[in-house]
Scaffold this motif. Sequence first.
Motif, PDB file in Angstrom:
ATOM      1  N   THR A 114       0.815  -1.217   0.000  1.00 10.26           N
ATOM      2  CA  THR A 114       0.000   0.000   0.000  1.00 10.26           C
ATOM      3  C   THR A 114       0.851   1.272   0.000  1.00 10.26           C
ATOM      4  N   VAL A 115       2.162   1.124   0.164  1.00 14.24           N
ATOM      5  CA  VAL A 115       3.065   2.269   0.224  1.00 14.24           C
ATOM      6  C   VAL A 115       3.705   2.477  -1.146  1.00 14.24           C
ATOM      7  N   GLN A 116       3.736   3.713  -1.595  1.00 17.15           N
ATOM      8  CA  GLN A 116       4.334   4.035  -2.884  1.00 17.15           C
ATOM      9  C   GLN A 116       5.859   4.176  -2.756  1.00 17.15           C
ATOM     10  N   ILE A 117       6.560   3.889  -3.844  1.00 14.00           N
ATOM     11  CA  ILE A 117       8.024   3.901  -3.827  1.00 14.00           C
ATOM     12  C   ILE A 117       8.548   4.685  -5.017  1.00 14.00           C
ATOM     13  N   LEU A 118       9.465   5.592  -4.742  1.00 18.94           N
ATOM     14  CA  LEU A 118      10.125   6.365  -5.784  1.00 18.94           C
ATOM     15  C   LEU A 118      11.619   6.398  -5.504  1.00 18.94           C
ATOM     16  N   GLY A 119      12.402   5.969  -6.486  1.00 17.12           N
ATOM     17  CA  GLY A 119      13.848   6.056  -6.364  1.00 17.12           C
ATOM     18  C   GLY A 119      14.348   7.347  -6.991  1.00 17.12           C
ATOM     19  N   THR A 120      15.180   8.073  -6.266  1.00 24.59           N
ATOM     20  CA  THR A 120      15.783   9.285  -6.820  1.00 24.59           C
ATOM     21  C   THR A 120      17.268   9.316  -6.481  1.00 24.59           C
ATOM     22  N   HIS A 121      18.004  10.041  -7.277  1.00 24.01           N
ATOM     23  CA  HIS A 121      19.417  10.314  -6.971  1.00 24.01           C
ATOM     24  C   HIS A 121      19.733  11.730  -7.418  1.00 24.01           C
ATOM     25  N   PRO A 122      19.669  12.689  -6.500  1.00 33.25           N
ATOM     26  CA  PRO A 122      20.117  14.040  -6.850  1.00 33.25           C
ATOM     27  C   PRO A 122      21.611  13.998  -7.174  1.00 33.25           C
ATOM     28  N   MET A 123      21.976  14.378  -8.390  1.00 27.05           N
ATOM     29  CA  MET A 123      23.366  14.248  -8.827  1.00 27.05           C
ATOM     30  C   MET A 123      24.186  15.479  -8.438  1.00 27.05           C
ATOM     31  N   PHE A 124      24.089  15.821  -7.153  1.00 29.90           N
ATOM     32  CA  PHE A 124      24.785  16.985  -6.623  1.00 29.90           C
ATOM     33  C   PHE A 124      24.722  16.891  -5.112  1.00 29.90           C
ATOM     34  N   GLY A 125      25.416  17.801  -4.449  1.00 26.02           N
ATOM     35  CA  GLY A 125      25.413  17.817  -3.000  1.00 26.02           C
ATOM     36  C   GLY A 125      25.730  19.204  -2.496  1.00 26.02           C
ATOM     37  N   PRO A 126      26.052  19.330  -1.220  1.00 27.55           N
ATOM     38  CA  PRO A 126      26.327  20.645  -0.636  1.00 27.55           C
ATOM     39  C   PRO A 126      27.476  21.395  -1.307  1.00 27.55           C
ATOM     40  N   ASP A 127      28.447  20.665  -1.865  1.00 22.49           N
ATOM     41  CA  ASP A 127      29.569  21.331  -2.530  1.00 22.49           C
ATOM     42  C   ASP A 127      29.219  21.718  -3.962  1.00 22.49           C
ATOM     43  N   SER A 128      28.793  20.734  -4.745  1.00 18.53           N
ATOM     44  CA  SER A 128      28.499  21.014  -6.154  1.00 18.53           C
ATOM     45  C   SER A 128      27.242  21.852  -6.318  1.00 18.53           C
ATOM     46  N   GLY A 129      26.369  21.878  -5.299  1.00 14.19           N
ATOM     47  CA  GLY A 129      25.145  22.668  -5.390  1.00 14.19           C
ATOM     48  C   GLY A 129      25.150  23.922  -4.552  1.00 14.19           C
ATOM     49  N   ARG A 130      26.324  24.323  -4.064  1.00 11.15           N
ATOM     50  CA  ARG A 130      26.358  25.466  -3.150  1.00 11.15           C
ATOM     51  C   ARG A 130      26.021  26.783  -3.835  1.00 11.15           C
ATOM     52  N   ASN A 131      26.208  26.855  -5.149  1.00  7.48           N
ATOM     53  CA  ASN A 131      25.871  28.076  -5.884  1.00  7.48           C
ATOM     54  C   ASN A 131      24.516  27.984  -6.574  1.00  7.48           C
ATOM     55  N   GLY A 132      23.741  26.968  -6.202  1.00  4.54           N
ATOM     56  CA  GLY A 132      22.423  26.778  -6.799  1.00  4.54           C
ATOM     57  C   GLY A 132      22.328  25.443  -7.500  1.00  4.54           C
ATOM     58  N   ILE A 133      21.115  24.924  -7.624  1.00  9.41           N
ATOM     59  CA  ILE A 133      20.909  23.616  -8.241  1.00  9.41           C
ATOM     60  C   ILE A 133      20.178  23.715  -9.570  1.00  9.41           C
ATOM     61  N   ASP A 134      19.929  24.922 -10.047  1.00  9.85           N
ATOM     62  CA  ASP A 134      19.203  25.096 -11.303  1.00  9.85           C
ATOM     63  C   ASP A 134      19.954  24.422 -12.456  1.00  9.85           C
ATOM     64  N   GLY A 135      19.261  23.538 -13.167  1.00 10.82           N
ATOM     65  CA  GLY A 135      19.849  22.866 -14.313  1.00 10.82           C
ATOM     66  C   GLY A 135      20.600  21.600 -13.980  1.00 10.82           C
ATOM     67  N   LEU A 136      20.766  21.286 -12.695  1.00  9.17           N
ATOM     68  CA  LEU A 136      21.507  20.083 -12.313  1.00  9.17           C
ATOM     69  C   LEU A 136      20.598  18.850 -12.449  1.00  9.17           C
ATOM     70  N   PRO A 137      21.200  17.679 -12.721  1.00 10.52           N
ATOM     71  CA  PRO A 137      20.386  16.485 -12.959  1.00 10.52           C
ATOM     72  C   PRO A 137      19.930  15.786 -11.685  1.00 10.52           C
ATOM     73  N   LEU A 138      18.749  15.200 -11.770  1.00 13.40           N
ATOM     74  CA  LEU A 138      18.228  14.333 -10.727  1.00 13.40           C
ATOM     75  C   LEU A 138      17.712  13.074 -11.399  1.00 13.40           C
ATOM     76  N   VAL A 139      18.266  11.929 -11.037  1.00 12.46           N
ATOM     77  CA  VAL A 139      17.797  10.655 -11.590  1.00 12.46           C
ATOM     78  C   VAL A 139      16.455  10.304 -10.941  1.00 12.46           C
ATOM     79  N   TYR A 140      15.520   9.898 -11.780  1.00 12.10           N
ATOM     80  CA  TYR A 140      14.142   9.664 -11.354  1.00 12.10           C
ATOM     81  C   TYR A 140      13.754   8.246 -11.763  1.00 12.10           C
ATOM     82  N   SER A 141      13.497   7.397 -10.754  1.00 12.24           N
ATOM     83  CA  SER A 141      13.167   5.990 -11.022  1.00 12.24           C
ATOM     84  C   SER A 141      11.822   5.647 -10.380  1.00 12.24           C
ATOM     85  N   PRO A 142      10.719   5.843 -11.101  1.00 12.42           N
ATOM     86  CA  PRO A 142       9.413   5.486 -10.541  1.00 12.42           C
ATOM     87  C   PRO A 142       9.287   3.969 -10.419  1.00 12.42           C
ATOM     88  N   VAL A 143       8.951   3.508  -9.230  1.00 11.10           N
ATOM     89  CA  VAL A 143       8.895   2.065  -8.977  1.00 11.10           C
ATOM     90  C   VAL A 143       7.461   1.608  -8.739  1.00 11.10           C
TER      91      VAL A 143
END
Length: 246
Positions: free
Chosen positions: A101-130
Motif C-alpha cells: 500500500t506504500v508508494q516507492i520512488l527512487g531518486t538520486h540528486p546528482m549533486f550535493g552541498p559542494d556542487s550545489g552550493r551556488n544553486g541547483i538550477d539545471g543540475l540532474p536528478l535521476v528519477y526511477s518510478p517504482v
Amino acid sequence: MKLGVYGLGRFGAFWAARLADYTDVVAFSRSPKSDIDPRIGLVSEDELADCDAVVLCVAISAMEDVVSRIADRIKPGTLVMDTCSVKVYPVSVMQSSLPETVQILGTHPMFGPDSGRNGIDGLPLVYSPVRISFAADSFYRDLFRKMGLHLVEMTPDDHDKTAAYTQGITHFLGRVLQDLHLEPSPIATLGYSKLLEIIEQTCNDPEQLFLDLQRYNPHTHEMRESLKYSLDRFMTKLKEVTGLPA
C-alpha cells in the motif's frame, strides 16, 4: 503536502532546505544539529512516518535498518523516496520491506552541498518510478522541475551501470588523489587544479559514502578492474620504454 526528511546529515540538511523552498518540510534526525534551516521543524520518528511522503537521506548501508524501523508505521498511500547514490539496492530494500500500500520512488540528486552550493538550477536528478500513482508521479515531476532540476528517468540498473563509470570512478580517484597528499602549487596547471577540485568535491563527504558506493553498486567492481587494467597497461608500456621497474 508535507514532506518528512529522515536524516539530517550533510546532504540531508542541504536537501531539506532546498525542498523547503517549495513545500512544507519536517525532519527527524537521531543526532539533531543546531544549524538546521529554521523553516524545517524537527519531529519524532513516529511523527515523520505520518507525513504524506518520507524522503530517506541516510547512508546506503543504513537503508535496511531505517526502512525496517518505519515500515509498520507508514500509512497506506504514503510515498517513500530514497536519495541514495546507488539505486538497485535501496529500491530492492524498499520493495521487500514496505507494504504494497506504500508508494516507492527512487531518486538520486546528482549533486550535493559542494556542487550545489551556488544553486541547483539545471543540475540532474535521476528519477526511477517504482510503485507510484499517476497523481503522485505528476506531483513530484512538477516539484523537481519547479526546483529547476533536469529530470533523467532511468531504471535502477541502468543508473548503477552508468554511475559506476561516472560517480563511482570520480569518488575512487578522489580518495586516491587525497591519499597522495597533493597540495596547491604556484605553478599549477589548469589540469592539476581540476584534480584538486575532484578531491574537494569527493572527500568532504563522509568516507562511508565512498565505501558504500563501491560496495552496493553491482557494477563498480567491473569499473575498478578496468581501471586497474589500464593503469597496469601504461605502467608496462613505461617499463618497456624506460627500462625502469614499473
